[in-house]
Design a protein around this motif. Structure first.
Motif, short mmCIF file in Angstrom:
data_model
loop_
_atom_site.label_atom_id
_atom_site.label_comp_id
_atom_site.label_asym_id
_atom_site.label_seq_id
_atom_site.Cartn_x
_atom_site.Cartn_y
_atom_site.Cartn_z
N ASN A 152 -15.80 -37.79 32.35
CA ASN A 152 -15.15 -38.90 33.06
C ASN A 152 -13.72 -39.13 32.58
O ASN A 152 -13.10 -40.14 32.91
N HIS A 153 -13.22 -38.17 31.80
CA HIS A 153 -11.81 -38.11 31.41
C HIS A 153 -11.34 -39.18 30.44
O HIS A 153 -10.14 -39.40 30.31
N THR A 154 -12.27 -39.87 29.77
CA THR A 154 -11.79 -40.84 28.78
C THR A 154 -11.17 -40.11 27.59
O THR A 154 -10.21 -40.60 26.99
N LEU A 156 -12.82 -42.81 37.05
CA LEU A 156 -12.80 -44.08 36.34
C LEU A 156 -13.01 -43.80 34.85
O LEU A 156 -14.14 -43.75 34.38
N ALA A 157 -11.90 -43.59 34.15
CA ALA A 157 -11.98 -43.25 32.73
C ALA A 157 -12.10 -44.53 31.91
O ALA A 157 -11.16 -44.99 31.26
N LEU A 158 -13.30 -45.10 31.97
CA LEU A 158 -13.58 -46.39 31.33
C LEU A 158 -14.86 -46.30 30.53
O LEU A 158 -15.67 -45.41 30.77
N TYR A 159 -15.06 -47.25 29.64
CA TYR A 159 -16.33 -47.35 28.93
C TYR A 159 -17.13 -48.46 29.60
O TYR A 159 -16.85 -49.64 29.42
N GLU A 160 -18.10 -48.05 30.37
CA GLU A 160 -18.83 -49.03 31.19
C GLU A 160 -19.70 -49.98 30.38
O GLU A 160 -20.07 -51.04 30.84
N ASP A 161 -20.03 -49.58 29.13
CA ASP A 161 -20.86 -50.46 28.29
C ASP A 161 -20.04 -51.54 27.59
O ASP A 161 -20.59 -52.46 27.00
N LEU A 162 -18.70 -51.40 27.65
CA LEU A 162 -17.84 -52.40 27.00
C LEU A 162 -17.31 -53.38 28.04
O LEU A 162 -17.33 -53.09 29.24
N SER A 163 -16.80 -54.50 27.54
CA SER A 163 -16.20 -55.48 28.46
C SER A 163 -14.83 -54.98 28.91
O SER A 163 -14.27 -54.05 28.30
N LYS A 175 -24.43 -52.34 21.80
CA LYS A 175 -24.63 -53.10 23.05
C LYS A 175 -25.72 -52.47 23.91
O LYS A 175 -26.17 -53.09 24.89
N ARG A 192 -23.43 -38.12 25.31
CA ARG A 192 -22.37 -39.11 25.54
C ARG A 192 -20.98 -38.47 25.40
O ARG A 192 -20.06 -38.82 26.14
N TRP A 222 -20.31 -36.76 28.48
CA TRP A 222 -19.99 -37.76 29.51
C TRP A 222 -18.53 -38.18 29.39
O TRP A 222 -17.81 -38.28 30.39
N ARG A 229 -7.82 -39.21 28.57
CA ARG A 229 -6.98 -40.42 28.60
C ARG A 229 -6.51 -40.76 27.19
O ARG A 229 -5.38 -41.18 26.99
#
Lengths: 417, 249
Positions: free
Chosen positions: A251-253, B87-94, A20, A244, A247, A256
């Motif tokens: 950002n703690h992913t 914000l433990a998210l993947y910003e490039d994904l929906s 993407k 990445r 990163w 998580r």
């Protein structure tokens, strides 16, 4: 099974993010080909002309000596009869003038016989062939060394055979046992060998053979440029992905994921698999475009080229993980990725062939995985090597991958604190 | 007597010379919203990280839903949901991709994960933005997605670490309503925040931490009563009284 599923989904997620990100796709796939097109264009035709190596030989012996016959036997009688790639062997009659020409840089090298050559061979004393060469004339020096080695080997063999024959002749009474008769018989046998009338029916005292693997054609610059840039960009793309990973840690992913029943090993495996698959996509594109558009020749062992490429990806992905464990911030990860990629690529022969480097630099380059990879590709694609010749490179990449992987597994953490 | 869903006994955690958590003990009852307040560096996030199994305690015991974090972290992970402060998210994904991904990681099957993702997006008022790239969302929308992800896998205990930081009143109010709705469905929630009025409004009981220790634990009403008339004093007054007015790093 659950862990494999986690690994697979983490890898898929990373690939989805990669797909993407148009900038990443451009940078990892299109951008390298801009370099390849440019350098293939610039280097096109290099090696296309027949830069025939000239090998000069001279002797300080008076006429009638053994050395005269040796040179006479191997000198090139007619250059037009030579095949592409064969060296021209030239007999320089004036030893001093030729030697001066080498010193003045007019000749690349000279193989010379000493004044007492025949006498020494006859009496079994040691003698030395002289090679003068320009320090930078690597190929001429190597070729002259090789001819000198062949001559000395052949003379030694013939001398053993002749000495044994003389002993038999003396023993059977065919030759008187006095030294004068023995010398005369030895001289006759040597002369017979030199003139091509030696027993055994060989045409010449000295023969040599040049084995050409495949036809000599105008060199395709892509055969060097594409593997070089493949090594550079597969490594670079993987190294940059360390950013990445940092990163995700920040950002703690990753944390998580850990709290969602995903094991640390699965996270590590998933990230590694994603980086590995992306590298595989890169090398597939490199080789498909290389073969279809740039007419790249994979050499005698395409499977070896493929295995070497895959090992390069395995090593690079392991390096990315290691880099991510060593870097504390995204900025430091990015800086380290760029620094290591731009240092290791030229040192490892990605931009120009490392076999042109001085020996000390070639030795230093061996600490880089790039040098092993490019030397493997060069052997396979430029010098007609087979699978076995590329094994040391494959093994070296595997060792690098293991070292990087072990450090990564040992130090990998999911949290920034 | 209410059933204890989480029991924390004598919890310690140090980072080199810093005692981040220094002997914390408390219990959370099933279906309760438990507030954990404290100034910066009080040890709230370290405590939540230990409770959510991502950080190992130096000493102490944590039991969640009858499972020991130390002995059976896997079982604990299967019943908790974590909404981290970042914000433990993947910003490039929906939004949908993010939620399905974390649902799969929580052990859900594909269809089940997608169905629950849509349900949670609806709950957060984001069903129309399911296919939108999270990176393009507003801060409030990202916060709601962050919370929605924590709900994937239908957890029984939810850790919400400052879930309303930096968002507009509308989004904050929406999140409050959702949290109250989740409590009604039986979820147990541990909630940390710097906004005293949030804690006052949402939490059944509140613990105030400082210096790695719990310095007060009671209902909002009882905490206020400690320093004056509950109708006149605020939770912030209590907080400042207990933790002092000196600035924290």
């Amino acid at each position: 099974m659950k862990h494999l599923t986690h690994i697979w989904f983490i890898a898929l997620k990373d690939l989805k993010i990669f797909a993407k990100d148009r900038a990443s796709v451009f940078f990892f796939i299109v951008f390298p080909f801009m370099f390849i097109v440019l350098f293939t264009f610039l280097l096109q035709g290099t090696g296309g002309e027949d830069n025939r190596v000239e090998l000069h030989m001279a002797t300080r012996e008076a006429s009638g000596g053994l050395s005269q016959q040796i040179i006479g036997a191997i000198v090139t009688p007619d250059e037009s009869l030579l095949k592409p790639g064969d060296p021209v062997i030239i007999w320089d009659k004036d030893y001093e003038a030729s030697r001066q020409a080498v010193i003045d840089g007019e000749l690349e090298g000279l193989l010379a016989f000493p004044a007492d050559f025949t006498q020494s061979v006859m009496t079994g004393e040691k003698t030395k062939l002289e090679i003068f060469s320009d320090a930078g004339a690597t190929y001429a020096r190597a070729a002259l060394n090789s001819i000198a080695g062949a001559i000395s080997s052949q003379i030694s063999t013939d001398k053993v055979v002749i000495d044994a024959s003389i002993s038999l002749l003396v023993g059977s009474g065919a030759i008187p046992a006095d030294s004068e008769s023995i010398d005369r018989a030895t001289q006759q046998l040597l002369n017979a060998a030199m003139s091509g009338a030696a027993p055994g029916g060989s045409d010449s005292f000295l023969t040599y053979k040049i084995v050409n693997v495949g036809d000599v054609e105008a060199g395709n610059a892509s055969d060097f440029v594409i593997p070089g840039y493949l090594v550079m960009f597969v490594f670079f793309a993987a190294a940059v992905s360390a950013q990445r990973i940092v990163w995700e840690r920040q950002n703690h992913t990753l944390e998580r994921l850990l709290a969602s029943s995903v094991k640390r090993e699965s996270i590590l495996g998933g990230i590694y698999t994603g980086t590995f698959i992306r590298g595989l996509i890169q090398i597939i594109i490199f080789w498909v475009v290389g073969i279809l558009v740039f007419n790249v020749d994979l050499g005698l062992s395409p499977p070896a080229v493929i295995i070497l490429s895959v090992l390069m990806v395995i090593m690079s992905a392991a390096f990315a993980l290691m880099l991510a464990t060593l870097a504390r911030t995204m900025r430091s990860a990015a800086s380290l990725a760029v620094l290591t990629s731009l240092l290791l690529a030229p040192l490892g022969g990605c931009w120009w062939p490392s076999f042109l480097y001085p020996e000390w630099l070639q030795n230093i380059a061996k600490i880089t995985p790039h040098a092993w990879a490019t030397s493997g590709f060069n052997k396979l694609m430029l010098f007609g090597a087979d699978f076995g010749d590329a094994l040391p490179s494959m093994l070296a990449l595997l060792v690098f991958a293991l070292i990087f992987g072990i450090i990564a597994a040992w130090r990998f953490r999911t949290s920034a604190t | 007597m209410a059933e204890e869903f989480m029991v924390v006994k004598d919890l310690y955690k140090s980072f080199k010379d810093l005692k981040a958590v220094n002997g914390v003990s408390f219990s959370i009852y099933k279906g309760e919203i438990f507030g954990l307040l404290g100034p910066n560096g009080a040890g709230k996030t370290t405590t939540i990280r230990m409770l959510s199994t991502v950080l190992e305690a130096d000493k102490g015991e944590i039991i969640i839903g009858g499972h020991s974090v130390k002995k059976d972290a896997e079982a604990v992970r299967s019943i908790i949901g974590v909404c981290p402060q970042d914000l433990a998210l993947y910003e490039d994904l929906s939004a949908l991709d993010n939620m399905v991904f974390f649902g799969r990681m929580a052990g859900m099957e594909g269809k089940e994960a997608k169905a629950q993702a849509m349900e949670n997006l609806k709950l957060m008022g984001l069903e129309g933005r399911a296919k939108g790239k999270v990176g393009k969302f507003s801060g409030g929308m990202k916060r709601r997605i962050n919370l929605a992800i924590a709900l994937m896998g239908s957890p029984q205990l939810l850790f919400l670490d400052e879930p309303t930081v930096g968002i507009d009143p509308q989004s904050r109010n929406h999140i409050f309503e959702n949290i109250q709705g989740l409590q009604k469905k039986g979820l147990t929630i541990l909630y940390t925040t710097h906004y005293m009025e949030e804690a006052d409004r949402l939490c059944n009981r509140i613990a105030i931490m400082d210096g790695g220790q719990i310095i007060a634990l009671d209902t909002s009403y009882n905490l206020k009563k400690q320093i004056g008339s509950p109708e006149k004093v605020t939770l912030e007054d209590v907080f400042l009284k207990l933790t002092g007015r000196s600035l924290r790093d």
